[in-house]
Design a protein around this motif. Structure first.
Motif, PDB file in Angstrom:
ATOM      1  N   LYS A 169       0.867  -1.203  -0.060  1.00  0.00           N
ATOM      2  CA  LYS A 169       0.218  -0.142   0.022  1.00  0.00           C
ATOM      3  C   LYS A 169       0.775   1.111   0.084  1.00  0.00           C
ATOM      4  O   LYS A 169       0.395   2.356   0.040  1.00  0.00           O
ATOM      5  N   CYS A 170       2.133   1.235   0.020  1.00  0.00           N
ATOM      6  CA  CYS A 170       2.927   2.226   0.072  1.00  0.00           C
ATOM      7  C   CYS A 170       2.892   2.890  -1.193  1.00  0.00           C
ATOM      8  O   CYS A 170       3.065   2.263  -2.344  1.00  0.00           O
ATOM      9  N   ILE A 171       2.805   4.164  -1.187  1.00  0.00           N
ATOM     10  CA  ILE A 171       2.965   4.814  -2.469  1.00  0.00           C
ATOM     11  C   ILE A 171       4.233   5.641  -2.762  1.00  0.00           C
ATOM     12  O   ILE A 171       4.494   6.127  -3.942  1.00  0.00           O
ATOM     13  N   GLY A 172       5.229   5.274  -1.978  1.00  0.00           N
ATOM     14  CA  GLY A 172       6.614   5.722  -2.264  1.00  0.00           C
ATOM     15  C   GLY A 172       6.946   7.303  -2.219  1.00  0.00           C
ATOM     16  O   GLY A 172       7.913   7.514  -2.869  1.00  0.00           O
ATOM     17  N   CYS A 173       6.196   7.844  -1.520  1.00  0.00           N
ATOM     18  CA  CYS A 173       6.526   9.345  -1.046  1.00  0.00           C
ATOM     19  C   CYS A 173       7.634   9.267   0.071  1.00  0.00           C
ATOM     20  O   CYS A 173       7.997   8.262   0.487  1.00  0.00           O
ATOM     21  N   ALA A 174       8.111  10.612   0.284  1.00  0.00           N
ATOM     22  CA  ALA A 174       9.171  10.869   1.255  1.00  0.00           C
ATOM     23  C   ALA A 174       8.651  11.383   2.540  1.00  0.00           C
ATOM     24  O   ALA A 174       9.403  11.754   3.560  1.00  0.00           O
ATOM     25  N   SER A 175       7.265  11.515   2.695  1.00  0.00           N
ATOM     26  CA  SER A 175       6.581  12.099   4.012  1.00  0.00           C
ATOM     27  C   SER A 175       7.283  11.320   5.231  1.00  0.00           C
ATOM     28  O   SER A 175       7.843  11.884   6.000  1.00  0.00           O
ATOM     29  N   PHE A 207      12.894   6.766  -2.537  1.00  0.00           N
ATOM     30  CA  PHE A 207      12.637   7.072  -4.077  1.00  0.00           C
ATOM     31  C   PHE A 207      13.593   5.911  -4.763  1.00  0.00           C
ATOM     32  O   PHE A 207      14.767   5.818  -4.352  1.00  0.00           O
ATOM     33  N   LYS A 232       9.233  -1.512  -4.116  1.00  0.00           N
ATOM     34  CA  LYS A 232       8.921  -0.477  -2.758  1.00  0.00           C
ATOM     35  C   LYS A 232       9.210  -1.512  -1.464  1.00  0.00           C
ATOM     36  O   LYS A 232       9.232  -0.971  -0.573  1.00  0.00           O
TER      37      LYS A 232
END
Lengths: 323, 287, 341
Positions: free
Chosen positions: C236-242, C275, C291
């Motif tokens: 479910k990870c969208i791979g952003c850097a938050s 990333f 991911k």
């Protein structure tokens, strides 16, 4: 909504049992009150994980484009906006209609947990119960009831297609009609009335908090480029820093890339950890496309997006002869 | 910057020293994507401070384009200059390739652990290289040749796609004449006029079958070559502790801070780039 | 070590005194969330916060910073180092978890042969005045990672909110010296001390039960190659850097050059292992292309690699990654799953 949740579960279970789909992408309860989290169900016996409530705000279409689901038959739970994003992906040849079973949910509008949390801080919500029109919140030393309609997400208030325009089954069979007071177009008109300098100030102020985490891009179901322009190095189109010029460049180009494609699901704004609201920008671009080409994205998988095609009749008065 | 901090006195590892390109040699005309740069420090003291051993690397700066880590191709026994063989792949390497003699290049380093010279002393050394990754092996070979009496037998197996892709042609010609260096050059496919070996490096290693007794194998090349060479060496009796490899990973800082080259708890830039096969077995295959 | 009492209405006076000799960073409210910003007057401070959205690490380790500038001329290149000695600073109102994060960053940036003079210079001459958490979030798990809502690690002075007054405790010599300069403080009584201890008990009892993390290191290593284990989280990870950008202990950075016609600068900026570009080789090979691997890297780095190299867990349990994740990735779920296998 519990009734719909049950029908949704039964429908999804049926699709899995009949092997019409290999997996269902839906929502399950999150680990924090007012949150759900995407879930991927492959076994019929796990179907009870699936939930449907006003916290199901992720745009799950985003996941369909990931390589691991490429050759899978996927059942997906969609709201109006998610379905439109799916339609855009189909129109752009990214998703094959026959590989997807679209389980449509009539959407009553999702609630804005970020605003609720922010208004309550330093109180923290520990338990949330949501009824037809109220949100009951409990925390360490407080209890509070909010009117649901006061806390509908801004992108849902301005939603024009809350029922999926395309789906294989509409859960409950009854579309929902929404009537929220929405001020997005009003705000846009205010912005449009401003001078270029004032508008520039609006954009730079709005975006100055951006930390370049790309949550907006990654949450966007239509930002599916395998290599985003910001990641390209030869040539490098945009600087990587958080100087305002680099930030502006990133957001403006991204906005242009979703012009005529964006379905205004609000995923970008929801995902932003810094609470940057990009909707005025996206609404403006969609308005332009609508005015010019009479086109709204995500309604018909057989109509190619206006920016991806051209006809002899396209308006072109903006193309001027060099003097 | 009137008031100086205490830390200011300690050298700042992010600040490059200035060098000038004295000579550029294309290693593979007419393809021309491999060039060796001879760099001379603007300040001779900086060269004295640049205390390196074969197998270490440095960060080269083309100011305005950025930095990239490059293995040092010269040997510390070569006085007065440094050599770097650079393949043109990205922004910085392209900028380097487009520069001319006299261009200012920044340099930070030497970084990394380098080939374990102390361990090699008194032993037989088998050097196996493929393609342009031969650079730090050139450094090591030159080093051993300069201090020949410290080492026992020296075997060098070096392969490339075709004769043109073999780097350091002048060195190779000289080495061929030596009695105390056993040189095996090979190319992937036969080419008219080529009289030496033909075949991939792992196959040639098998054919040459260097004796593993009292020996270290030093391997550097593309991942596919390494993958197939290791089993050959194992078969020949080389223990994992005596097979040495040099890893490559994306790197930025070279000093163990930026996180890019992290593999397990190791950083290729400071804990490597040289690892024994035994060490690599306990690391995740994230390189 | 001194223990004092400060009536709450005296706080502005304290801040005013601090502002006379120090640059003061404190929590301020901005766009609906809290951040640490420089304040110029006491009334800018917003102490009614759970924790800041952006961890205060950015005071010492900014998102973007110039390493050096250079000018090109026919005579060659001239490099100007961009380290400015820091003026005396105070961070007021920092939470114990974030203060602890500085002890980790201190270790990391000075570990090994090379030190990071940019971080170190900023970090010098900075006093940390903490504000104990009397209202920890349900997502907080500092106590599972050897921390405490009243933790003192990394702090010079700790303030504890006792309702109408603060219990003020200096924790080292620097703290003692500073307390001596501050107005309005009276000695703490036995009763105050008792009240503080009772409050701590109450706060601890209110916290989410501890997550057992013993042997986590070994478990992680055993499960390293279990794709199914990691997939349940990474899918479910969208791979952003938050999660990483807003993590108080994440330190990875990228380095880029920017240039105008005759001058330029070398800049470093936050980067993230989440990333794909982070590990991409020039050849196109990517050692962590999925991911699954990237999420695993985040977890392994904090809970396995960090303890191996720096002898400490690389997490302070602030829970920011849980709160900011767009898809509600919850690292506590990883711990739970680890315990169950």
């Amino acid at each position: 909504m519990e009734k719909l949740e049950k029908i949704m579960q039964d429908t999804a279970k049926h699709f899995l049992q009949e092997q019409k789909v290999d997996l269902i992408i839906g929502y399950k309860q999150g680990t924090i009150p007012l949150r759900t989290t995407p879930c991927f169900v492959t076994k019929p016996e796990d179907i009870s994980q699936l939930v449907w409530n006003v916290c199901c705000d992720h745009d799950l279409t985003n996941f369909l484009l990931q390589p691991e689901y490429k050759d899978k038959k996927v059942g997906i739970i969609v709201k109006g906006c998610d379905a439109r994003a799916l339609v855009v992906c189909m129109a752009e040849g990214q998703i094959e209609r026959k590989m997807v079973t679209i389980i449509g949910m009539p959407c009553p509008g999702m609630i804005d947990r970020k605003r609720i949390e922010s208004e309550l801080e330093p109180k923290e919500i520990l338990v949330a119960e949501i009824t037809e029109d109220q949100i009951h919140l409990k925390g360490k030393d407080f209890e509070q009831t909010l009117q649901k309609d006061d806390y509908i997400q801004a992108s849902c208030k301005s939603c024009r297609y809350n029922n999926p325009p395309v789906c294989d089954v509409l859960i409950g069979g009854q579309p929902i009609e929404l009537s929220f007071n929405d001020d997005l177009d009003e705000k846009l008109a205010e912005l449009e009335a401003k001078s270029p300098d004032e508008r520039w100030t609006y954009f730079t102020t709005l975006l100055s908090d951006c930390i370049r985490c790309y949550a907006c891009r990654n949450a966007c179901p239509l930002c599916y480029c395998k290599e985003c322009f910001v990641d390209q190095t030869q040539p490098q189109w945009v600087g990587k820093t958080t100087n305002i010029s680099d930030i502006m460049f990133y957001h403006m180009i991204r906005a242009f890339h979703v012009a005529g494609r964006c379905v205004e699901c609000g995923a970008c704004t929801r995902a932003c950890p810094m609470n940057i609201d990009l909707r005025l920008i996206t609404r403006k671009l969609q308005n332009i496309v609508k005015d010019r080409y009479g086109f709204e994205a995500g309604l018909d998988p057989n109509v190619p997006p206006p920016m991806g095609t051209h006809t002899m009749e396209d308006p072109q008065e903006f193309i001027t002869e060099p003097e | 910057m009137t008031q100086m901090s205490n830390l200011k006195k300690v050298s700042n590892p992010y600040i490059p020293k200035l060098t000038t390109i004295q000579e550029i040699v294309s290693e593979n005309k007419p393809v021309n994507d491999l060039k060796t740069f001879k760099l001379v420090f603007n300040n001779p003291d900086d060269f004295k401070e640049f205390d390196y051993i074969p197998g270490q690397f440095a960060e080269l700066s083309y100011f305005g384009a950025g930095e990239c880590p490059i293995g040092i191709a010269s040997s510390p026994t070569e006085e007065g200059y440094l050599l770097f063989t650079v393949k043109r792949v990205g922004v910085v390497t392209t900028a380097l390739h487009n520069s001319k003699e006299g261009t200012a290049i920044g340099i930070r380093g030497p970084f990394g652990n380098g080939w374990p010279i102390e361990d090699l002393i008194g032993h037989n050394v088998v050097i196996i290289g493929g393609g342009f990754a031969f650079s730090t092996l050139r450094s090591l070979t030159k080093y051993i040749l300069a201090k020949r009496e410290l080492f026992k037998k020296l075997i060098v197996i070096y392969g490339a796609r075709n004769p043109n892709e073999l780097c350091y042609k002048q060195d190779l010609a000289e080495w061929e004449k030596l009695d105390d260096l056993e040189l095996h050059l090979t190319i992937d496919r036969p080419v008219d006029g080529w009289t030496k070996k033909v075949g991939f490096v792992p196959a040639i290693t098998k054919e040459v079958a260097p004796d593993s007794t009292d020996a270290f194998a030093i391997v550097c090349g593309p991942p596919i070559m390494i993958k197939f060479t290791i089993p050959v060496l194992t078969e020949l009796g080389f223990a994992d502790e005596r097979i040495l490899l040099s890893l490559e990973n994306r790197m930025k800082c070279g000093i163990g801070k930026c996180g890019h080259c992290c593999v397990g708890e190791k950083y290729v830039c400071i804990d490597g780039p040289v690892f024994t096969q035994a060490q690599l077995r306990s690391l995740p295959k994230e390189y | 070590m001194k223990e004092k009492i400060l009536p709450k209405e005296q706080l502005p006076q304290i801040l005013k005194t601090l502002l006379e000799s120090y640059k003061v960073f404190a929590p301020i409210k901005k766009n609906g969330f809290y951040v640490f910003g420089e304040i110029e007057t006491p009334d800018e401070i917003a102490l009614n916060y759970l924790n800041s959205k952006i961890p205060p690490k950015e005071i010492f380790y900014p998102r973007t910073e110039v390493l050096f500038t250079f000018t090109k001329s026919p005579q060659g290149i001239d490099i100007q180092e961009a380290i400015n000695p820091s003026e005396s600073r105070v961070i007021f109102g920092i939470r114990p978890c974030d203060a602890k994060s500085f002890t980790l960053l201190d270790k990391f940036f000075s570990y090994g042969k090379f030190k990071d003079p940019y971080y170190q210079t900023r970090r010098e001459n900075t006093l940390l005045i903490g504000l104990a958490c009397v209202n920890p979030r349900s997502t907080c798990f500092c106590t599972s990672i050897n921390g405490s809502p009243f933790g003192e690690e990394g702090l010079d002075i700790l303030f504890v909110d006792l309702g109408d007054k603060y219990f003020v405790k200096s924790l080292n010599l620097k703290g003692d010296e500073l307390l001596d300069q501050l107005p309005g403080l009276t000695p703490a009584s036995e009763k105050d001390r008792f009240n503080m201890t009772e409050l701590l008990k109450k706060v601890l009892a209110s916290m989410t039960p501890e997550i057992p993390i013993e042997n986590i290191n070994t478990k992680l290593e055993q499960l390293f190659d279990e794709e199914v284990f990691w997939d349940q989280f990474s899918q479910k990870c969208i791979g952003c850097a938050s999660c990483t950008f807003l993590c108080p202990t994440c330190t990875c950075f990228d380095v880029v050059d920017e240039e105008t016609s005759s001058s330029g600068k070398r800049i470093r900026l936050w980067d993230t292992c989440q990333f794909p570009l982070f590990t991409l080789h020039g050849s196109g090979h990517n050692p962590r292309p999925t991911k699954r691997q990237r999420l695993r890297q985040r977890v392994m780095h904090k809970f396995s690699y960090y303890p191996k190299t720096l002898d400490e867990i690389g997490c302070v349990g602030c829970g920011r990654c849980i709160i900011v994740c767009p898809v509600n990735q919850d690292i506590r779920e990883v711990f739970k799953a680890l315990q169950e296998t």
